[in-house]
Scaffold this motif. Structure first.
Motif, PDB file in Angstrom:
ATOM      1  N   LEU A 164     -62.755  71.203  49.673  1.00 24.73           N
ATOM      2  CA  LEU A 164     -63.199  70.415  48.513  1.00 24.73           C
ATOM      3  C   LEU A 164     -62.489  68.886  48.598  1.00 24.73           C
ATOM      4  CD1 LEU A 164     -62.666  72.696  45.476  1.00 24.73           C
ATOM      5  CD2 LEU A 164     -65.008  71.916  46.576  1.00 24.73           C
ATOM      6  N   TYR A 165     -61.614  68.870  49.481  1.00 26.31           N
ATOM      7  CA  TYR A 165     -61.163  67.384  49.639  1.00 26.31           C
ATOM      8  C   TYR A 165     -61.030  67.188  51.224  1.00 26.31           C
ATOM      9  CZ  TYR A 165     -56.371  69.828  49.602  1.00 26.31           C
ATOM     10  OH  TYR A 165     -55.404  70.854  49.669  1.00 26.31           O
ATOM     11  N   GLY A 166     -61.942  67.932  52.045  1.00 24.96           N
ATOM     12  CA  GLY A 166     -62.272  67.424  53.246  1.00 24.96           C
ATOM     13  C   GLY A 166     -61.157  67.714  54.248  1.00 24.96           C
ATOM     14  N   GLU A 167     -60.328  69.042  53.958  1.00 22.69           N
ATOM     15  CA  GLU A 167     -59.170  69.414  55.144  1.00 22.69           C
ATOM     16  C   GLU A 167     -59.416  70.755  55.400  1.00 22.69           C
ATOM     17  OE1 GLU A 167     -55.327  68.205  53.602  1.00 22.69           O
ATOM     18  OE2 GLU A 167     -55.861  66.213  53.283  1.00 22.69           O
ATOM     19  N   LEU A 168     -58.866  71.249  56.473  1.00 21.29           N
ATOM     20  CA  LEU A 168     -58.650  72.616  56.838  1.00 21.29           C
ATOM     21  C   LEU A 168     -57.193  73.338  55.934  1.00 21.29           C
ATOM     22  CD1 LEU A 168     -59.093  72.712  60.630  1.00 21.29           C
ATOM     23  CD2 LEU A 168     -61.085  73.268  58.813  1.00 21.29           C
ATOM     24  N   ALA A 169     -57.494  74.439  55.869  1.00 19.73           N
ATOM     25  CA  ALA A 169     -56.354  75.102  54.398  1.00 19.73           C
ATOM     26  C   ALA A 169     -55.127  75.151  55.698  1.00 19.73           C
ATOM     27  CB  ALA A 169     -56.877  76.350  54.265  1.00 19.73           C
TER      28      ALA A 169
ATOM     29  N   ALA B  17     -61.246  66.438  41.937  1.00 18.82           N
ATOM     30  CA  ALA B  17     -62.531  66.341  41.179  1.00 18.82           C
ATOM     31  C   ALA B  17     -62.601  64.963  41.168  1.00 18.82           C
ATOM     32  CB  ALA B  17     -62.374  66.712  39.452  1.00 18.82           C
ATOM     33  N   LEU B  18     -61.623  64.022  41.056  1.00 17.10           N
ATOM     34  CA  LEU B  18     -61.786  62.733  40.959  1.00 17.10           C
ATOM     35  C   LEU B  18     -61.834  61.968  42.257  1.00 17.10           C
ATOM     36  CD1 LEU B  18     -60.011  61.431  37.724  1.00 17.10           C
ATOM     37  CD2 LEU B  18     -62.225  62.198  38.084  1.00 17.10           C
ATOM     38  N   GLY B  19     -61.826  62.728  43.461  1.00 20.78           N
ATOM     39  CA  GLY B  19     -61.714  62.056  44.809  1.00 20.78           C
ATOM     40  C   GLY B  19     -60.422  62.001  45.452  1.00 20.78           C
ATOM     41  N   GLY B  20     -59.360  62.532  45.026  1.00 18.07           N
ATOM     42  CA  GLY B  20     -57.901  62.548  45.561  1.00 18.07           C
ATOM     43  C   GLY B  20     -58.034  63.722  46.734  1.00 18.07           C
ATOM     44  N   THR B  21     -56.748  63.844  47.145  1.00 19.04           N
ATOM     45  CA  THR B  21     -56.244  64.522  48.012  1.00 19.04           C
ATOM     46  C   THR B  21     -55.058  65.419  47.850  1.00 19.04           C
ATOM     47  OG1 THR B  21     -55.256  63.473  49.819  1.00 19.04           O
ATOM     48  CG2 THR B  21     -57.788  63.849  50.162  1.00 19.04           C
ATOM     49  N   LEU B  22     -54.500  66.395  48.528  1.00 18.21           N
ATOM     50  CA  LEU B  22     -53.414  67.097  48.024  1.00 18.21           C
ATOM     51  C   LEU B  22     -52.534  67.263  49.492  1.00 18.21           C
ATOM     52  CD1 LEU B  22     -54.658  70.180  45.845  1.00 18.21           C
ATOM     53  CD2 LEU B  22     -53.709  67.892  45.024  1.00 18.21           C
ATOM     54  N   VAL B  23     -51.114  67.176  49.132  1.00 18.51           N
ATOM     55  CA  VAL B  23     -50.125  67.798  50.207  1.00 18.51           C
ATOM     56  C   VAL B  23     -50.307  69.177  50.239  1.00 18.51           C
ATOM     57  CG1 VAL B  23     -47.678  67.638  50.699  1.00 18.51           C
ATOM     58  CG2 VAL B  23     -48.508  65.676  49.660  1.00 18.51           C
ATOM     59  N   GLN B  24     -50.537  69.855  51.289  1.00 20.19           N
ATOM     60  CA  GLN B  24     -50.956  71.104  50.983  1.00 20.19           C
ATOM     61  C   GLN B  24     -49.837  72.120  51.057  1.00 20.19           C
ATOM     62  OE1 GLN B  24     -54.247  73.126  53.227  1.00 20.19           O
ATOM     63  NE2 GLN B  24     -54.985  71.006  53.759  1.00 20.19           N
ATOM     64  N   HIS B  25     -48.599  71.760  51.761  1.00 26.12           N
ATOM     65  CA  HIS B  25     -47.346  72.525  51.701  1.00 26.12           C
ATOM     66  C   HIS B  25     -46.165  71.607  51.726  1.00 26.12           C
ATOM     67  CE1 HIS B  25     -45.143  76.149  51.814  1.00 26.12           C
ATOM     68  NE2 HIS B  25     -44.657  76.029  53.233  1.00 26.12           N
ATOM     69  N   LEU B  26     -45.334  71.427  50.577  1.00 24.70           N
ATOM     70  CA  LEU B  26     -44.352  70.413  50.431  1.00 24.70           C
ATOM     71  C   LEU B  26     -43.177  70.669  51.259  1.00 24.70           C
ATOM     72  CD1 LEU B  26     -44.455  70.037  46.476  1.00 24.70           C
ATOM     73  CD2 LEU B  26     -44.833  68.217  48.219  1.00 24.70           C
TER      74      LEU B  26
ATOM     75  N   ILE C 238     -49.888  65.974  44.701  1.00 30.07           N
ATOM     76  CA  ILE C 238     -50.844  64.956  44.901  1.00 30.07           C
ATOM     77  C   ILE C 238     -50.169  64.321  46.147  1.00 30.07           C
ATOM     78  CG2 ILE C 238     -51.854  62.665  44.039  1.00 30.07           C
ATOM     79  CD1 ILE C 238     -51.684  63.809  41.140  1.00 30.07           C
ATOM     80  N   ASP C 239     -51.440  63.983  47.252  1.00 31.66           N
ATOM     81  CA  ASP C 239     -51.202  63.053  48.210  1.00 31.66           C
ATOM     82  C   ASP C 239     -51.685  61.641  47.935  1.00 31.66           C
ATOM     83  OD1 ASP C 239     -50.840  61.961  50.642  1.00 31.66           O
ATOM     84  OD2 ASP C 239     -51.889  63.497  51.760  1.00 31.66           O
ATOM     85  N   HIS C 240     -53.178  61.723  48.243  1.00 30.71           N
ATOM     86  CA  HIS C 240     -53.816  60.392  48.024  1.00 30.71           C
ATOM     87  C   HIS C 240     -54.264  60.363  46.322  1.00 30.71           C
ATOM     88  CE1 HIS C 240     -53.724  58.891  51.984  1.00 30.71           C
ATOM     89  NE2 HIS C 240     -54.145  59.952  52.561  1.00 30.71           N
ATOM     90  N   LEU C 241     -53.831  59.544  45.662  1.00 26.93           N
ATOM     91  CA  LEU C 241     -54.241  59.489  44.093  1.00 26.93           C
ATOM     92  C   LEU C 241     -55.607  59.094  43.984  1.00 26.93           C
ATOM     93  CD1 LEU C 241     -52.652  59.839  41.273  1.00 26.93           C
ATOM     94  CD2 LEU C 241     -52.630  57.230  41.435  1.00 26.93           C
ATOM     95  N   ALA C 242     -56.085  59.870  43.201  1.00 27.52           N
ATOM     96  CA  ALA C 242     -57.701  59.653  43.018  1.00 27.52           C
ATOM     97  C   ALA C 242     -57.744  58.367  42.053  1.00 27.52           C
ATOM     98  CB  ALA C 242     -58.464  60.648  42.463  1.00 27.52           C
ATOM     99  N   PRO C 243     -59.037  57.666  42.299  1.00 29.94           N
ATOM    100  CA  PRO C 243     -59.389  56.553  41.597  1.00 29.94           C
ATOM    101  C   PRO C 243     -59.463  56.892  39.856  1.00 29.94           C
ATOM    102  CG  PRO C 243     -60.756  56.476  43.301  1.00 29.94           C
ATOM    103  CD  PRO C 243     -60.057  57.864  43.417  1.00 29.94           C
TER     104      PRO C 243
END
Length: 234
Positions: free
Chosen positions: A76-81, A123-132, A179-184
């Motif tokens: 959903l944020y354009g990355e491989l799991a 939902a607002l267009g941000g991304t996540l750090v997948q494994h801290l 959160i990695d890249h913060l959504a607008p």
């Protein structure tokens, strides 16, 4: 008038006495905190996110809590799991993303908790750090085995979260993502002592916050729930 708060739930295979069937489930601590803060509770189980269904669900509540749970699907944020990610739950992801987008559009009070913060950001267009642990070199935010970790959080002056919780506090953590890249449309309102985003304010909303920790696991501190219910009652 008592505010009615909608809480998102899982749809899980559940054993109840003689029955072993799919059921809408959520840990009781969430509902206990809402009730103890003066609110009433309505469950919002995953369902097809048809726009009419989303709007009708929001018509019936005064505030929304996006609860904790499994990892948001990385696609959903354009990355491989990442190999450590949970198996995707597309039913819940689609429903909750639709709910929070529509809630923001109508200025409905929103509180996101753990996964709820991540759903909001995606939902607002941000991304996540997948494994801290890959970033931090430790599992300080997720011990596993249903054991919550205590971690310090420092709030950002002038934010809604700081106004509710003060300069800092110790929180109950159980997450391996963040959160990695913060959504607008979001403003960072708290961080961990190493800089990991721990809370956000939703810009432009009368009341909208999300936290990476689990406030329902600290039932002696109901400030977040009470603030949501106060906003939902106005």
């Amino acid at each position: 008038m008592t505010a009615l708060i909608g809480l998102t739930t899982y749809m899980e295979q559940t054993v109840m006495g003689l029955w072993d069937r799919p059921a809408s489930v959520l840990p009781r601590v969430y509902t206990d905190c809402v009730i103890a803060s003066g609110g009433a509770v309505a469950g919002l189980p995953p369902q097809p996110p048809h726009p009419a269904a989303v709007e009708r669900a929001l018509d019936g509540i005064d505030g929304l809590i996006l609860t904790g749970g499994k990892d948001v699907d990385a696609a959903l944020y354009g990355e491989l799991a990442h190999p450590e990610n949970d198996a995707p739950r597309p039913d819940r992801d689609a429903w909750e993303i639709a709910l929070v987008r529509a809630a923001i559009a109508r200025d409905l009070p929103v509180l996101g908790i753990c996964r709820g913060l991540q759903v909001l950001n995606v939902a607002l267009g941000g991304t996540l750090v997948q494994h801290l642990p890959d970033v931090l070199g430790s599992n300080r935010y997720s011990y596993g085995n249903a054991t919550f970790a205590d971690n310090p959080v420092l709030t950002e002056p002038g934010t809604r979260i700081a106004g509710m919780l003060g300069a800092g506090l110790t929180v109950k953590s159980y997450h391996h993502q963040a959160i990695d890249h913060l959504a607008p449309g979001l403003t960072v309102s708290a961080r961990g002592d190493e800089g990991i985003i721990q809370a956000v304010d939703i810009d432009g909303l009368s009341f909208g916050v999300a936290v990476q920790w689990h406030p329902e696991e600290s039932p002696d501190d109901l400030r977040l729930f009470s603030a949501l219910i106060e906003a939902a009652s106005s």
